[in-house]
Write an enzyme that holds these catalytic residues in place. Structure first.
Site, PDB file in Angstrom:
ATOM      1  N   SER A   1       0.820  -1.201   0.000  1.00  0.00           N
ATOM      2  CA  SER A   1       0.000   0.000   0.000  1.00  0.00           C
ATOM      3  C   SER A   1       0.863   1.264   0.000  1.00  0.00           C
ATOM      4  O   SER A   1       1.739   1.394  -0.840  1.00  0.00           O
ATOM      5  CB  SER A   1      -0.947  -0.052   1.187  1.00  0.00           C
ATOM      6  OG  SER A   1      -2.102   0.667   0.891  1.00  0.00           O
TER       7      SER A   1
ATOM      8  N   HIS B   1      -7.886  -5.366   0.291  1.00  0.00           N
ATOM      9  CA  HIS B   1      -6.650  -4.600   0.420  1.00  0.00           C
ATOM     10  C   HIS B   1      -5.822  -5.122   1.596  1.00  0.00           C
ATOM     11  O   HIS B   1      -6.349  -5.289   2.697  1.00  0.00           O
ATOM     12  CB  HIS B   1      -7.056  -3.138   0.675  1.00  0.00           C
ATOM     13  CG  HIS B   1      -5.913  -2.180   0.698  1.00  0.00           C
ATOM     14  ND1 HIS B   1      -5.277  -1.766  -0.444  1.00  0.00           N
ATOM     15  CD2 HIS B   1      -5.299  -1.532   1.731  1.00  0.00           C
ATOM     16  CE1 HIS B   1      -4.326  -0.901  -0.123  1.00  0.00           C
ATOM     17  NE2 HIS B   1      -4.316  -0.744   1.184  1.00  0.00           N
TER      18      HIS B   1
ATOM     19  N   LYS C   1       4.185   2.118  -2.332  1.00  0.00           N
ATOM     20  CA  LYS C   1       4.563   3.298  -3.137  1.00  0.00           C
ATOM     21  C   LYS C   1       6.029   3.631  -2.851  1.00  0.00           C
ATOM     22  O   LYS C   1       6.825   3.880  -3.758  1.00  0.00           O
ATOM     23  CB  LYS C   1       3.692   4.511  -2.775  1.00  0.00           C
ATOM     24  CG  LYS C   1       2.169   4.294  -2.870  1.00  0.00           C
ATOM     25  CD  LYS C   1       1.407   5.573  -2.514  1.00  0.00           C
ATOM     26  CE  LYS C   1      -0.011   5.367  -1.963  1.00  0.00           C
ATOM     27  NZ  LYS C   1      -0.983   4.735  -2.783  1.00  0.00           N
TER      28      LYS C   1
HETATM   29  C1  GCU Z   1      -5.293   4.961   1.709  1.00  0.00           C
HETATM   30  C2  GCU Z   1      -4.682   5.759   0.595  1.00  0.00           C
HETATM   31  C3  GCU Z   1      -3.937   4.863  -0.392  1.00  0.00           C
HETATM   32  C4  GCU Z   1      -2.966   3.990   0.350  1.00  0.00           C
HETATM   33  C5  GCU Z   1      -3.698   3.242   1.450  1.00  0.00           C
HETATM   34  C6  GCU Z   1      -2.823   2.428   2.366  1.00  0.00           C
HETATM   35  O1  GCU Z   1      -6.347   4.184   1.240  1.00  0.00           O
HETATM   36  O2  GCU Z   1      -5.697   6.479  -0.023  1.00  0.00           O
HETATM   37  O3  GCU Z   1      -3.237   5.638  -1.351  1.00  0.00           O
HETATM   38  O4  GCU Z   1      -2.327   3.120  -0.520  1.00  0.00           O
HETATM   39  O5  GCU Z   1      -4.331   4.165   2.300  1.00  0.00           O
HETATM   40  O6  GCU Z   1      -1.672   2.771   2.577  1.00  0.00           O
HETATM   41  O7  GCU Z   1      -3.352   1.474   2.937  1.00  0.00           O
END
Ligand code: GCU
Length: 410
Positions: A247, A391, A251
């Protein structure tokens, strides 16, 4: 128009189409998305086509600079010192593995900051592959082992280890990694940069006079310091370092893996917007949403693109391409609400010419749809899977990663 003129026009049109065909390279991915004003991966900013490995090296530098200048901000490369201290070492996992706890100390003339790295390696005669990444919780949460210390950024909370030891073990699967012969190294992301708008700049970022140095780049900086240590450890095979993250930390892992050529494989799990998913035509989180909710992740000037995403001089297929000629693994989850998984598949498909330039096998699949739920696609330079569920990261993801490493990183 008379007949011969018509024939001439038609044959001219045919010649033009034929000439255009090789230009519409095989990297063109059939997609249901419209990518307006998409930057060309294999063309330098001055319009020169990129046709050799040397030219791609220059293009890669150009792209990394563009990503730093428009999106992530810089990752400081000098002006600091790093030192390491092994604070503790012992057996773990019923004597099958070695646990080391290492203090990563970063200093500049402005001060210093410490991070605690947990390294678990299987007992082995030879150095082992190590997967390294940042965790959402302090390191004592990633394995149920009473010897694991509290990460520096949680030491102010009394008894934190006793209350939460091992609660994120399912997200790291360290026992399974050891069984498969692989090591894992983890630092709590907050040890490098706390994940909130109030204190994100208190640790690593406070050591630099760089207003555009923000959260994601601070995490990538931390991942680079982890690699600095791992390169020196006799139990670690420095030629098989694998950077990973899930997540928001995916990134950071992708940004780190794109920059740091020591990572032989980069794994981005459900990394979504500003990770592996295209910014343009994203069906989930828009860059404006991300910039509004997480103001401390990206450089401030990135917010000027909130309402003009199609003017971005880069898109995420080019970040994936910066991993070439090393390996990339992108994964998605079926019901993920933040990650545009089809957008990440498209990004990977549109990155392929960079890997092909090095003669590496890529996913030769031009179907519009990403692979169906429950399937995985492995090739020499790139892999992708789509698992069922939500997720996050779980044992199925890790099993796929370990299988890929068994096949392609021996
Ligand atoms: C949020 C955010 C995402 C990110 C996620 C996470 O949903 O909007 O960009 O990837 O958190 O880190 O779980």
């Amino acid at each position: 128009m008379n007949r011969s003129l018509t024939a001439n026009v038609l044959s001219l049109a045919l010649v033009l189409i034929l000439l255009a065909l090789p230009v519409m390279s095989h990297a063109e991915q059939a997609t249901d998305r419209e990518y307006i004003n998409l930057p060309e991966l294999m063309v330098m900013e001055d319009g020169t086509p990129v046709t050799s490995q040397e030219e791609f090296a220059a293009r890669r530098q150009e792209l990394l600079t563009l990503f730093a200048d428009t999106m992530y901000g810089p990752i400081p490369a000098h002006g600091f010192e790093t030192s390491f201290e092994v604070l503790e070492e012992g057996d773990t996992l019923d004597g099958t593995a070695i646990r080391k706890q290492i203090k990563i100390h970063v200093s500049t003339e402005k001060g210093s900051s410490d991070a605690l790295m947990l390294l678990i390696v299987p007992k082995s005669d030879a150095p082992v592959l190590v997967v390294y990444g940042l965790s959402f919780g302090a390191v004592h949460t990633v394995l149920d082992d009473a010897q694991i210390l509290a990460s520096y950024s949680v030491r102010k909370y009394p008894n934190v280890e006793e209350d939460t030891r091992g609660i994120q073990a399912d997200m790291w699967c360290i026992a399974q990694a050891v069984q498969r012969g692989y090591g894992i190294a983890v630092v709590f992301c907050d040890d490098f940069s706390p994940d909130n708008t109030r204190t994100y700049n208190r640790r690593i970022i406070s050591l630099f006079d760089e207003p555009d140095f923000k959260g994601i780049s601070a995490w990538a900086f931390g991942l680079e310091r982890m690699a600095d240590y791992l390169q020196t450890d006799e139990n670690v095979d420095a030629s098989r370092l694998v950077v990973t993250g899930m997540s928001r930390l995916g990134k950071a892992a992708l940004w780190a893996g794109a920059n740091d050529e020591r990572a032989a494989l980069t794994i981005a799990t459900v990394s979504g917007t500003c990770g592996a998913s295209m910014s343009r035509s994203n069906t989930r989180e828009q860059i404006g949403d991300l910039n509004a909710s997480f103001r401390w992740w990206m450089r401030d000037s990135f917010k000027t693109y909130n309402d003009r995403v199609n003017e971005l001089p880069v898109d995420q297929h080019e970040l994936i391409a910066c991993v070439a000629p090393r390996k990339i693994y992108v994964s998605s989850a079926e019901t993920d609400l933040s990650n545009d998984s089809q957008g990440s598949w498209n990004a990977m498909m549109m990155s392929r010419d960079a890997f092909r330039l090095f003669g590496h096998e890529v996913i030769e699949d031009n179907t519009v749809e990403q692979p169906p739920v429950g399937t995985r696609v492995f090739t020499e330079s790139m892999a992708y899977h789509m698992r069922s569920g939500k997720h996050g990261i779980n044992a199925e993801d890790w099993n796929n990663y370990f299988d890929y490493m068994d096949l392609y990183l021996q």
